[in-house]
Motif scaffolding. Structure first.
Motif, PDB file in Angstrom:
ATOM      1  N   GLY A 271     -18.268 -24.572  -8.126  1.00 48.37           N
ATOM      2  CA  GLY A 271     -19.098 -23.525  -8.717  1.00 48.37           C
ATOM      3  C   GLY A 271     -19.478 -23.836 -10.142  1.00 48.37           C
TER       4      GLY A 271
ATOM      5  N   ALA B  69     -13.287 -24.464  -5.148  1.00 48.86           N
ATOM      6  CA  ALA B  69     -14.447 -23.568  -5.212  1.00 48.86           C
ATOM      7  C   ALA B  69     -14.852 -23.310  -6.660  1.00 48.86           C
ATOM      8  CB  ALA B  69     -14.141 -22.253  -4.508  1.00 48.86           C
TER       9      ALA B  69
ATOM     10  N   GLN C  30     -28.453 -25.912  -3.305  1.00 41.20           N
ATOM     11  CA  GLN C  30     -27.460 -25.189  -4.087  1.00 41.20           C
ATOM     12  C   GLN C  30     -27.861 -25.098  -5.559  1.00 41.20           C
ATOM     13  OE1 GLN C  30     -24.088 -27.597  -3.049  1.00 41.20           O
ATOM     14  NE2 GLN C  30     -23.463 -26.222  -1.403  1.00 41.20           N
TER      15      GLN C  30
ATOM     16  N   ALA D 237     -24.767 -23.910   1.116  1.00 38.42           N
ATOM     17  CA  ALA D 237     -24.115 -24.613   2.228  1.00 38.42           C
ATOM     18  C   ALA D 237     -24.476 -23.963   3.559  1.00 38.42           C
ATOM     19  CB  ALA D 237     -22.607 -24.620   2.037  1.00 38.42           C
ATOM     20  N   ALA D 238     -24.551 -22.636   3.582  1.00 42.81           N
ATOM     21  CA  ALA D 238     -24.931 -21.941   4.818  1.00 42.81           C
ATOM     22  C   ALA D 238     -26.380 -22.247   5.196  1.00 42.81           C
ATOM     23  CB  ALA D 238     -24.731 -20.437   4.654  1.00 42.81           C
TER      24      ALA D 238
ATOM     25  N   LEU E 267     -21.968 -21.477  -1.863  1.00 42.91           N
ATOM     26  CA  LEU E 267     -21.681 -20.932  -0.527  1.00 42.91           C
ATOM     27  C   LEU E 267     -22.964 -20.640   0.252  1.00 42.91           C
ATOM     28  CD1 LEU E 267     -18.757 -18.509  -1.444  1.00 42.91           C
ATOM     29  CD2 LEU E 267     -18.597 -20.708  -0.256  1.00 42.91           C
TER      30      LEU E 267
ATOM     31  N   ILE F   1     -20.656 -20.507  -7.716  1.00 38.08           N
ATOM     32  CA  ILE F   1     -19.878 -20.365  -6.480  1.00 38.08           C
ATOM     33  C   ILE F   1     -20.715 -19.713  -5.398  1.00 38.08           C
ATOM     34  CG2 ILE F   1     -17.913 -19.152  -5.450  1.00 38.08           C
ATOM     35  CD1 ILE F   1     -16.424 -19.618  -8.117  1.00 38.08           C
ATOM     36  N   VAL F   2     -21.423 -18.632  -5.747  1.00 40.09           N
ATOM     37  CA  VAL F   2     -22.271 -17.952  -4.758  1.00 40.09           C
ATOM     38  C   VAL F   2     -23.384 -18.886  -4.286  1.00 40.09           C
ATOM     39  CG1 VAL F   2     -23.905 -16.052  -4.445  1.00 40.09           C
ATOM     40  CG2 VAL F   2     -21.725 -15.647  -5.592  1.00 40.09           C
TER      41      VAL F   2
END
Length: 87
Positions: free
Chosen positions: A13, A9, A69, A47-48, A44, A40-41
């Motif tokens: 990130g 991660a 991203q 990806a969602a 995530l 990193i945020v």
């Protein structure tokens, strides 16, 4: 989360954060730690979003997911840089 998951991660990130910084024009006045955290945020959340759009699991490299991203990281870096510039 295992140590391998944490390390991956951080690495992802870092990559996403650096690519996001490259997209934003000019010099950014944020540190490496903020770049990694934003990356990193963005990874995530991106990806969602890609999973919801149905473009997350494709054969080969997921280019659309990467673009989402990196775009989110660029927006996050620009927003943080502007908020710090106002101070």
């Amino acid at each position: 989360m295992e140590i391998a998951g944490v390390i991956s991660a951080i690495v992802i990130g870092l990559i996403i954060g650096v690519l996001g910084r490259l997209v934003v024009p000019g010099r950014q006045h944020i540190g490496v730690i903020w770049t990694i955290l934003i990356g990193i945020v963005a990874a995530l959340v991106g990806a969602a979003i890609a999973h919801k759009l149905g473009v997350a699991d494709t054969k080969g490299i997921d280019w659309i997911e990467w673009l989402i991203q990196i775009g989110l990281a660029a927006v996050g870096i620009a927003a943080l840089d502007r908020s710090r510039a106002r101070r």
